[in-house]
Structures are given as C-alpha cells and as structure tokens.
Scaffold this motif. Structure first.
Motif, short mmCIF file in Angstrom:
data_model
loop_
_atom_site.label_atom_id
_atom_site.label_comp_id
_atom_site.label_asym_id
_atom_site.label_seq_id
_atom_site.Cartn_x
_atom_site.Cartn_y
_atom_site.Cartn_z
N GLU A 1 67.21 54.34 4.32
CA GLU A 1 66.47 53.04 4.29
C GLU A 1 64.85 53.39 4.84
N LYS B 1 63.07 51.41 1.21
CA LYS B 1 62.14 50.81 2.14
C LYS B 1 60.85 50.99 1.37
N PRO C 1 46.63 45.00 5.23
CA PRO C 1 47.92 44.69 5.64
C PRO C 1 49.27 45.10 4.61
N PHE C 2 48.66 46.13 3.58
CA PHE C 2 49.37 46.98 2.67
C PHE C 2 50.81 47.66 4.17
N HIS C 3 50.53 47.91 4.99
CA HIS C 3 51.19 49.33 5.68
C HIS C 3 52.30 48.86 6.50
N MET C 4 53.12 47.93 5.89
CA MET C 4 54.17 47.95 7.10
C MET C 4 55.39 48.76 6.40
N TRP C 5 55.07 50.25 5.40
CA TRP C 5 56.71 50.30 5.49
C TRP C 5 56.54 51.92 6.14
N PRO D 1 54.95 52.40 9.55
CA PRO D 1 55.64 53.32 10.19
C PRO D 1 57.39 53.56 10.48
N ASP D 2 58.23 53.24 9.59
CA ASP D 2 59.55 52.55 9.20
C ASP D 2 59.50 53.58 8.83
N LEU E 1 44.83 47.45 14.06
CA LEU E 1 46.25 46.85 14.23
C LEU E 1 46.62 48.29 14.33
N ALA F 1 49.20 48.73 17.65
CA ALA F 1 50.14 48.76 17.56
C ALA F 1 50.68 49.48 18.09
N ASN G 1 52.13 50.41 21.84
CA ASN G 1 54.08 49.78 22.79
C ASN G 1 54.95 50.56 21.86
N GLN G 2 54.61 52.40 21.51
CA GLN G 2 55.71 53.24 21.13
C GLN G 2 55.86 54.33 21.27
N ARG H 1 56.49 57.24 15.35
CA ARG H 1 56.56 55.46 14.93
C ARG H 1 54.70 55.74 15.46
N TYR I 1 51.13 54.70 13.52
CA TYR I 1 49.86 54.14 13.68
C TYR I 1 49.27 54.80 13.86
#
Lengths: 491, 654
Positions: free
Chosen positions: A164, A168, A233-237, A239-240, A294, A298, A301-302, A307, A311
């Motif tokens: 995955e 992604k 905001p191009f960081h979304m990948w 953490p996953d 961010l 963020a 809470n990990q 993960r 961050y």
C-alpha cells in the motif's frame, strides 16, 4: 561549445562509477543461484556488503574530483563544493542505512539482492539531482531516484501495508512529477530555456515584476520539490509510507532522499530563480511554517514510532526551509549544517528502532519502549540522547542545528519565522520527551531480543558519539558547509 | 591588619560555629555537649579578641587621629560604577566598633549561660557572630553598596535570630514582620543609593563628601517637577534609616522582635542593628547638611517617635516590650539630635544607650531566667531580695536610662536636649519639649518596671517563687561589665564626644555647617534648660513611686477614668490594627485573588493548561487530516498548489 565535442567525464566520475557498479552487481545477483532461502540470504549479504563498499568508494571519488565549480555535458551537470557536500552527506546516509538493514531483511524473509541494487540506483538518482544544472537533468535524476524508491517502499511484497505504501507513494509521486513537469514547461515557455544558467540570466535581465505565468511555473516546480522533501501540504504520503515501508527502507527514506531533495530545492530556488527571491520567499515561508506547525502538532497523537518519525521529519524539513527562506549564504549554510546533523540523529534513531524486536518480530508501538532503561540501559541512553538532540536541547548536536537556523533567521530579520520556529520546537519537544518518559518512567514490559547485531551497535555508538561531541569540534561541518554555501550563492 | 582582624574574626568564628552546628548528634549526648561548648568558646573567644583589637583601633584612630581606609579588593568595576571592598575607619567607625564588639562580646558570653538548655547552641552562636560581622562591614563601609551589603546582612541575621525558636508560630510571624517592614525601609535606602549615584556618579563615600558642596544646588526632575536633588536623596536614605531604627511608622516590628531570645534583643534590638540608621545619617552628615528640609524631617520624626514610644511604654506589661518601646523612644532622641546637626551628641547617646540598654535587656533576661521564663510583669513582684545582684544592676541601668547623674544617660541625654533647645528653630523647640516630656515618661516607666518586677507582694505562684534564683556568674559578669559602661561611659566620653576635645576627636568624620550651630549653643543654654531633664526625671520616679508603691490601687483607677487615652497607649496607638487594615489584609486579599483568579484561572487556564489542551485538540485534528485515502492526499496536494498560487497572487500582484 559545439555539440559534437566529447564531454568532460571527470566531474561525473562518481556517478559513472556508481552506474557501472549497479550494473555489475545486478549481473552478479542475477547469475547466482538463489533458489533457496539460504542461497538468497548469502547473495543478499554479498550484494549488500558490496553496495556499502561501492558507496564508500563513490564517496572517495566524490572527494577526489571535488574542487572549484565546473560544468559539463553541455551545462547539464554541475560540480561545485555545494554538490560535493550534499553528495557526501547522501552517501553517508545511504551507506549507514544499508549497513544496518541486513538483519531486518533476513528476519523478514526479504533478503533479496535487489534491495542493495535498488538502493544504489536511488542513490545514483540523488547524486544526479544534486548535480543537476538544467530542468531536464533535474527531472531525470529525480525520476531515477523516485522510481527506485517506489519499488523499495513496496519491497515487502507479501505485506499489505508495504505494498500500500509503495502504491500510494507511486501515485502521489507521479502527480508530483506531473506538477514539476508542468511548472518546468511554463518556465520554459516564458524563458525559452531549461538551463539554470540561462534562466538565471534571463530573470536577472528582465525589469519589473516577472510574468504571472513564470510565478505559477515556479510554484508548480516548488510543489514538485516540496513533495520530495515532504513539506506541508505535499506531505500526505509521508506518514503512511514511513509506517508501511519496511523499517530499513523507512530509515533510508528519512535520510538520503531528504538531503538530496533539499539540496536540489536550494539549488533550484537560489540558482535559476535567485533573482526572483522576493516572489518565492513568501511561498517557502508559508510552506516552512505549515511544515513546522503540522509536524510538531500531528506527531503528538501518534502511537507508532515510525509514524511519529514521519511527522518529526516533516517538522525538521520545516526548520530547514527557514534557512532556504532566508536565501542568503548564512541561511544556506545553516540548512546544510542542519541536514548534516539531521542525518546522524535520524540514522541513530532508526538504529534504535531496528532494535525494537521481541520474539523475532518487530514492534513499533511507542508503548513497547516502556522500561527500556531497566532492561537495556545503554540502548535507552542512546535513544534518550537522540530524542534530546532532536528536541534541540543543548549541548547535543541537534541544538546547534536549530541554533544556526534561528541565528540566521534573526540576522535576516525574519522574526516571525524564528518565533514560530521556536514555538513549534517547544511543542515538538513534547513528543520527543514523551519517549524519554516512557523509556525511563513507565513500568517495564518484556525485554527486547538479544543480541543487537554488531552493525547496529557500531552505527549506534558512532552516531551517539557524533551527536554528543559535536559541541567540541564542530569546525569540519561548519567550515565545509560554509564553503558549500558560498559556492552556491557565489556561483 | 588589626582592623581586618576586628572585622573578620567574627566571620571565621561564625563559619566554624556553623560547621559545628551540623556535627551535633542527638540532644543529650556527651558529644553534642562538647560541640556546644566548643562553639561557645570559639565564638566568644573570637569576639573578645575582636573587642580587644577594636580597643587598639579606637586608640589609634579615635584618640591619635589616624583615620584610614584599607582597600581589600575590587568588587564591581563596570564603567563609571566602581565598588571596592574596603574598610574605612575614622573616629565615627571606631566608636561604633567599640560599641558593637564590646556589647557583642558580652552578649556572646552571656549566651553561654542563658542558652545552655537550648538544643541549637552552635546555630545560635553562629548567627550571633555572623550578625556581628555584618554589623562591622556596615560600619566600616567606604561606599554605599558595601554599607547596603552589611545593612541587608544584619537584616537577615535579625530575621534568623527573631525566628530562632522557629517552632513557635509567634516567633515566625515576628521574624517575617521584621523582615517585611525592614524591606520597606531598605527599598527607600536602595532608591537613595540610586539617587546618590545619579547625582554624584559614584557610590564612594569620600568622593561623594568631597563633591557634595558643588552639588548643593543641583535640581532633579521627577515626574515633571523639579526637586532639590540632595533633599530627595537624603529623604530616601532616611526612609531606610527609619526602617532599621524603628522610627515612627516603621517601628511596628521592633516590639514583636522581642519574640527572639533575650540576648538577641540586647545585641540587635537595643545596642547595634537598630542604631544602624543613626550611624548612617551621621556617616552621611556631609550630604544631610546641605538639605535643611531633610534635617527638619529627621528632627520631627525623631522627636515624635521619642514621645510616641514613651507613651506606649507606660502601659505595657511585658517586661521586654517595655524596654523595646524605650529603645524606640531613645532612638528618637538620637535622631532629633542628628536632625539639629548635633551629630556627635546623637552618636554619644548611641554609645551610652548601647551600654545601658544592653544592660537592661540582659538584666531583664536574668529576671526572666529567674522567673522560669515568665515575661509578664503582672506575675512578678517581690523578688528583689531573692536576686539582689540583678536587682542592683537593673537599678544602674534604669538610673542611666532616666538620665540621673552621674550615670551615662545623664550626660548624653542632657546634651541632646540642650542641642535641640540650642538650635533655636521651631522644630528644635518641638524636639526639646517632646524630648523633655518623653524624659518624664521614661523615668516613670523605668521605675514602674522596676517596682512591678521587684517590689510589692509576689504575684507569681509558689512553684515559680520557690525556684527563683540568682543567675550564674557567666550571666552576671557581662551584666557587671555593661553596668560599668553604663556608669562611666558618659562621664568618660563627655569631653571627647561633645566637650572641649570634640573637634580634635571627631576629625573629618562628621560635618557641621556653620549655619547649624545647635551644638555650639548647647553649651550656652539657660540654667533651667540644663537642669530640666534631671528635674523631670526625678518627678517621673516620684510619680512611679506614688503609683506603684504607695497607692497600688491608683493606676487602675486612673486607667478607668481616662479610658480612651489608656486604650490608645495600651493598644500602641492602634498602629498594628491600622496596618493590618490598610496593608496586610488588602495584600492578603490581593494575593489570594491573584493566586486563585490571576494565576490559577487566568494564567494556568489560558497559559500552561489552556495551551496544552489547545495543542492536544489541534494535534488530534492534525492527525485526523491523515485519512489514509489516496484521493484525499492527491486532493490535498492540488489544493496546496492552488493555495500557494493564490497566496502569491493575493499578496504580490494584488
């Protein structure tokens, strides 16, 4: 210079050597019998060792060809102290992460020789990125790196999360590449060239505000690069992928590509678009602040340590972008110093994470670290040192990384950036210190597996020593970073 | 070398005693006793030696006129701000040294006997010696900052010693009160030092004195108004002196300070620390002389304190409190002497008072000791035959206090009152009449104390009476020494301090301008003025005799017939109640509100707690951004690109 003339190969010697090595190693791997587990483990060991050696040799080659700025391949390729510095950093990061990955690969039945080869491939791409002097070579380097990384992110084919992650990363990476290309074409459309030198000249000579199209092009290029450094905001990948990819791959991701991408980021922004710094500065400003805030928020809470490290790396990139936003020599130098320190801290931390093994299984929850100080006091101490360093607590190296960034920001009168940086650093220290708290004050669970592989111990000791004793002898890093920064700004 | 020995011997003794304080193990063991004895010997020996050296210094500096300053080392050297550790010894300092070291040495010896039941002897001796060291640095200071150092040091030791029996809540409260009230004064002193530094650009005393005449007309702009610079500085400094010397308004801590052990009251709250304010004003006479307004204030405050404290002393029943108010009153005398520029008279009274007041306190301590720690005079009486030596010594002390010739107080009080009269000014006359009235009351309450304590029928229970005994020699010897001082010091010192030899004796240590001839005139006052103090003193004694021996029923009737006046005096003019209403309760109220509302709700709520909970919420939201869906991610990226472009377009192109 006529096109037909044979290019000067000397500056690209390290890259050429690495390419040949990759091909040789590929052959070595392919033409060996690796039908059974035992043989494939043996081949993997062989290839991994050779890869590390190849990286070290490449490093020496980089040093041997280093010198004043020189371009070759029709100005597609540049070699300057900045490139040398960044390449050495990339090679160190790649070599260290490869060095500590073997035991993990064998434990998880992933011991296939392609791992080493792909890592070398990615490293080659990074070196190309660093030396790129043209939007075309930039893209080629970037894609070599990215394609290799897509594959090794999904290297654990039988694991859902790993595949995955790879998928992604691939899809989003393709999107980012598209943006980058779109931006490049816009810039080319307005400037009529893809060469950094020509672009810089063109923008220097044009009077008044640049055309909106150029700015949009720059923003898209910037978005593509921001994706690679995983800036908000191009960081979304991030953490996953960090969580899903096998841990050594995550370590590799966290170190080498980050350095290469931030180096490329700096070269592009300061080089061809240096004259337009008024324009892109505020965009980088926004991205830096968003990343710092961010990243530190963020992470709180990990529960998964990988993960959390994702961050953390977003936050670190935010700090580094402060230096880029400053845009002068002190700023660039502070970024290089920051990244240098970041490499060692991160490799050390991942070495610790690779020790989190219980009953032949990797564990990744932060709560699993409870009571580590009782069962493995030295490992706990090392982890504590890295966490303190990441949080930026003196006298550890991480403090100086932040210090130089903030000093440069204050000098450049970017007070807002410095203040937000310090504040988010404070917030960020919460989750680093939480790990220290878990390690020292929580009720201990079962101990981790013994023994820690020798390679990991070596890296742990080395990085710990560097992080702790940086304060006594910071000159090598500071001086070479200063030289590198000078070459980027001056050249 | 000798001067250094005088100052630093007590410090070394204090350090050793302080170390010994940690070596006690158990309260009754043999080793603890040895530690106690050792600490007593070391500190007492150190002080006695220091006193002997102080005598040599006095002969050299005071009598032979070899004033000098010994530079020890530089303390602060920053720009034009240059402060050194130095010992400035002139006649004024030498006189103070004599008083401090001798009284301190006697108190040390006395404490050997008085405190021998206590479980914290080394700590006590350490504090006493440390106090002496600070007092000596105060009087030897050659700059205001060093003086402030000593000033704060004695304040600290005073706090520690008042609260020495820290298990008693009243002692703790008194210690805190003394500290806080002194803080008010010290704040004034500090501001005064700042003002002096602003005016003179130095805190070095000799430099200040040398340039004071040039600065006499300097004006200072404060809040848009012009003020006479030296007056402001002097008034601020005088606020400090008022705090330390318990003058009207800032006197409330002194009676409460009697919660400390009696030797402490004798040393700190009678002879030395409380006179620091007097010393300071005298020391700074070269600047006070240039401010008539400041001198007037000093006179009025001093005279008012003298009469005010005397009225209270007449109705108090605690033997130590009577003496404490008497001290307050006598300090008032000293101040109005300074106020009329009769500095030497003030210092003269300071010295004689040091001896006879210490004698009275230690004598009272001896009585308390004999009466099994009873301090209330209403429960005493009829014991003069049982403790004749103490009784006799108390007589001497009271005779000196009341100003009966040839005892010490007669000489000094006389010259103080004559100087006030001789000032020929309005405030001078005020001070003279107030002082005279206070002298009457002084004699009255002194003999009231004497009669209530020693005469009449015994009012204590039989068990206490059976236990009444004369104190041991170690207690009586210091008393006798101080009694000698109380008898002789006035007669012996008169010509040096205020008589024919005064000019030569004081040298340059005091400055009196020709426009302030009070002391000159004091020797040429009418006969009646000369004898007035003696006359009122005798009247006071007679009054006390009538009221407390002849007709013991009268005091109650008088009190009942003038209830208001009696209540005012008995309740100390309601100062404590007033301060409680004006300052203490509002401060507590404010403090509680700032704590509960300001700190708890506002700062914690919005600050640490609020921020952390806000961060937690934001962290949850930030983590929730990560949905795991690929199309969300891609959407976010595209949104990001759009936002960046818009951000640029809005902020740049507009």
């Amino acid at each position: 210079m006529p096109m037909s003339e044979f290019p000067n190969l000397i500056p690209a010697m390290p890259e050429i050597f690495l390419s040949i090595t990759i091909m040789v190693l590929l052959m070595v791997g392919v033409f060996q019998n690796s039908d059974t587990v035992e043989t494939s483990v043996r081949v993997n060991r062989q290839i991994l060792s050779l890869s590390v050696i190849a990286l070290i040799v490449t490093g020496f080659l980089v040093l041997s060809v280093s010198g004043p700025t020189i371009t070759t391949f029709n100005d597609l390729f540049i070699l300057d102290p900045f490139a040398t510095f960044s390449k050495i950093l990339v090679l160190i990061g790649a070599a260290l992460t490869l060095y500590i990955s073997r035991s993990y690969l064998e434990l998880h039945q992933m011991a296939r020789f392609e791992f080493g080869v792909l890592a070398l491939c990615a490293t080659l791409g990074m070196m190309m990125m660093i030396s790129a002097n043209d939007l075309m070579s930039l893209y080629v380097g970037l894609e070599i790196q990215s394609l290799s990384l897509y594959v090794i992110a999904a290297f654990r084919r039988d694991d859902l999360r790993s595949t995955e992650a790879g998928l992604k990363y691939f899809v989003l990476g393709a999107l980012a590449s598209g943006m980058l290309l779109y931006g490049s074409s816009l810039v080319y459309g307005f400037a009529g060239s893809t060469s950094f030198a020509v672009l810089a000249d063109t923008f220097a000579q044009s009077d008044g505000a640049p055309a909106v199209g150029v700015i949009i092009g720059i923003v898209f290029i910037l978005a593509g690069l921001a994706f690679k450094v995983s800036a908000v905001p191009f960081h979304m990948w991030t953490p996953d992928v960090y969580e899903g990819a096998p841990t050594p791959v995550t370590a590799f991701f966290a170190v080498a590509p980050k350095v290469a991408a931030i180096a490329l980021f700096m070269r592009v922004m300061v080089g061809p678009f240096g004259e337009l710094d008024d324009q892109w500065q505020q965009i980088v400003w926004l991205v830096a602040i968003a990343s710092m805030v961010l990243g530190s928020l963020a992470a709180i809470n990990q529960t998964n340590i990988k993960r959390m490290m994702a961050y953390s790396s977003i936050g670190h990139i935010g700090f580094a972008l402060i230096g880029l936003c400053i845009g002068n020599q002190a700023g660039i130098q502070s970024v290089l110093v920051y990244m240098g320190i970041y490499v060692f801290m991160t490799v050390g931390t991942f070495a610790c994470i690779l020790c989190m093994r219980r009953g032949d299984r990797m564990v990744e929850d932060i709560s699993e670290l409870a009571g580590l100080s009782k069962s493995r006091p030295l490992l706990a101490l090392a982890l504590t040192i890295f966490m303190f360093s990441m949080a930026g607590i003196p006298p550890l190296a991480g403090f100086f990384g932040k210090l130089y960034i903030f000093l440069a920001a204050i000098d450049a009168e970017l007070y807002g950036l410095a203040i937000i940086g310090v504040l988010s650093s404070v917030v960020g220290s919460f989750y680093y210190l939480r790990i220290v708290k878990v390690v020292y004050f929580d009720e201990p669970g079962d101990a981790f597996d013994q023994p820690i592989p020798k390679s990991i111990v070596t890296v742990l000791v080395g990085t710990t020593v560097l992080v702790v004793f940086f304060i006594f002898y910071p000159a090598p890093l500071l001086d070479s970073a200063a030289a590198a920064a000078a070459s980027l700004i001056g050249g | 070398m000798i001067i250094k020995a005088v100052v630093f011997l007590p410090l070394f003794a204090a350090i050793i005693a302080g170390i010994l304080a940690f070596m006690r193990h158990g309260n009754d063991s043999e080793s603890s006793r040895r530690v106690d004895t050792m600490s007593q010997w070391i500190t007492s020996g150190g002080l006695l030696l220091s006193a002997v050296f102080a005598t040599l210094v006095f002969i050299d500096v005071g009598l032979n006129g070899n004033a000098r300053t010994i530079h020890l080392f530089t303390w602060i050297d920053s720009g034009s701000f240059d402060v050194a550790w130095a010992l400035k010894v002139d006649t004024l300092t030498a006189v103070m040294m004599i008083v401090v070291t001798y009284v301190s040495a006697m108190v040390h010896v006395y404490s050997i006997g008085y405190m021998h039941h206590d479980h914290h002897v080394p700590r006590f001796m350490c504090y006493l010696s440390l106090f002496t060291f600070f007092m000596l640095t105060l009087i030897t200071a050659d700059n205001l900052v060093q003086m402030f150092f000593g000033w704060e040091g004695v304040g600290l030791c005073s706090y520690l010693l008042i609260g020495f029996w820290y298990h008693k809540p009243s002692a703790n409260a008194a210690a805190i009160k003394a500290f806080v009230v002194n803080r008010v004064g010290d704040f004034g002193f500090a501001l005064g030092i700042f003002a002096v530094y602003m005016i003179f650009d130095t805190v070095h005393l000799d430099t200040i004195f040398a340039t004071a005449p040039e600065k006499a007309d300097t004006m200072l702009v404060v809040f848009g108004y012009e003020f006479h610079a030296l007056t402001i500085a002097c008034l601020l400094l005088f606020v400090g002196a008022m705090g330390k010397s318990a003058q009207l308004g800032l006197h409330t801590w002194l009676p409460d300070a009697m919660e400390g052990p009696t030797p402490v009251s004798a040393l700190i709250h009678a002879a030395t620390m409380v006179t620091a304010g007097v010393f300071m004003v005298a020391r700074l006479s070269p600047i006070f002389e240039y401010s008539d307004l400041a001198l007037t204030v000093v006179t009025i405050v001093g005279a008012s304190t003298a009469i005010f404290a005397a009225t209270i002393a007449c109705t108090q029943n605690d033997i130590k409190r009577v003496i404490a108010y008497s001290t307050c009153s006598q300090l008032g005398y000293m101040f109005f002497a300074l106020g009329v520029s009769a500095y030497s008279a003030g210092i003269f009274h300071l010295m004689t008072h040091g001896f006879f007041k210490a004698l009275l306190f230690l004598g009272a301590g001896s009585v308390i000791h004999a009466m099994s720690d009873e301090q209330d005079m209403r429960k005493m009486g009829g014991i003069w035959k049982l403790i004749p030596v103490t009784y006799g010594l108390m007589w001497i002390g009271n005779l000196a206090l009341a100003g009966i010739p040839p005892f010490a107080g007669y000489y000094s009080k006389d010259i103080v009152l004559e100087a006030a009269y001789g000032a020929h000014t309005g405030v001078g006359s005020y001070a003279f009449y107030m002082g005279l009235l206070a002298a009457l009351l002084t004699a009255f309450y002194s003999w009231r104390l004497l009669f209530m304590t020693f005469h009449g029928s015994p009012r204590a229970d039989e068990k206490v009476m059976a236990h009444v005994h004369e104190s041991p020699k170690v207690i009586l010897f210091p008393l006798m020494f101080l009694a000698t001082g109380a008898v002789l010091s006035g007669w012996a010192g008169y010509s040096y301090f205020v008589g024919e030899g005064a000019v030569e004796f004081w040298g340059n240590s005091l400055l009196i301008l020709d426009s302030h001839p009070a002391l000159e005139n004091a020797h040429h006052v009418p006969m009646l003025v000369k004898y007035a103090p003696l006359i009122v003193g005798v009247i006071g004694i007679g009054l006390a005799y009538v009221l407390y021996i002849k007709r013991p029923d009268l005091p109650g009737k008088i009190a009942a017939s003038i209830p208001t006046i009696y209540a005012i005096s008995f309740n100390k003019w309601y100062f404590d109640e007033l301060y409680d209403r004006i300052f203490v309760r509002p401060a507590f109220y404010l403090g509680r509100n700032l704590w509960k509302v300001g700190d708890g709700t506002l700062i914690d709520g919005l600050g640490p707690d609020g921020i952390s909970s806000a961060v937690r919420i934001m962290a949850r939201r930030a983590a929730a951004l990560q949905t795991g869906y690929l199309y969300h991610y891609a959407f976010a990226m595209l949104c990001g690109a759009v936002v960046l472009v818009s951000w640029y377009l809005f902020s740049n192109v507009g």
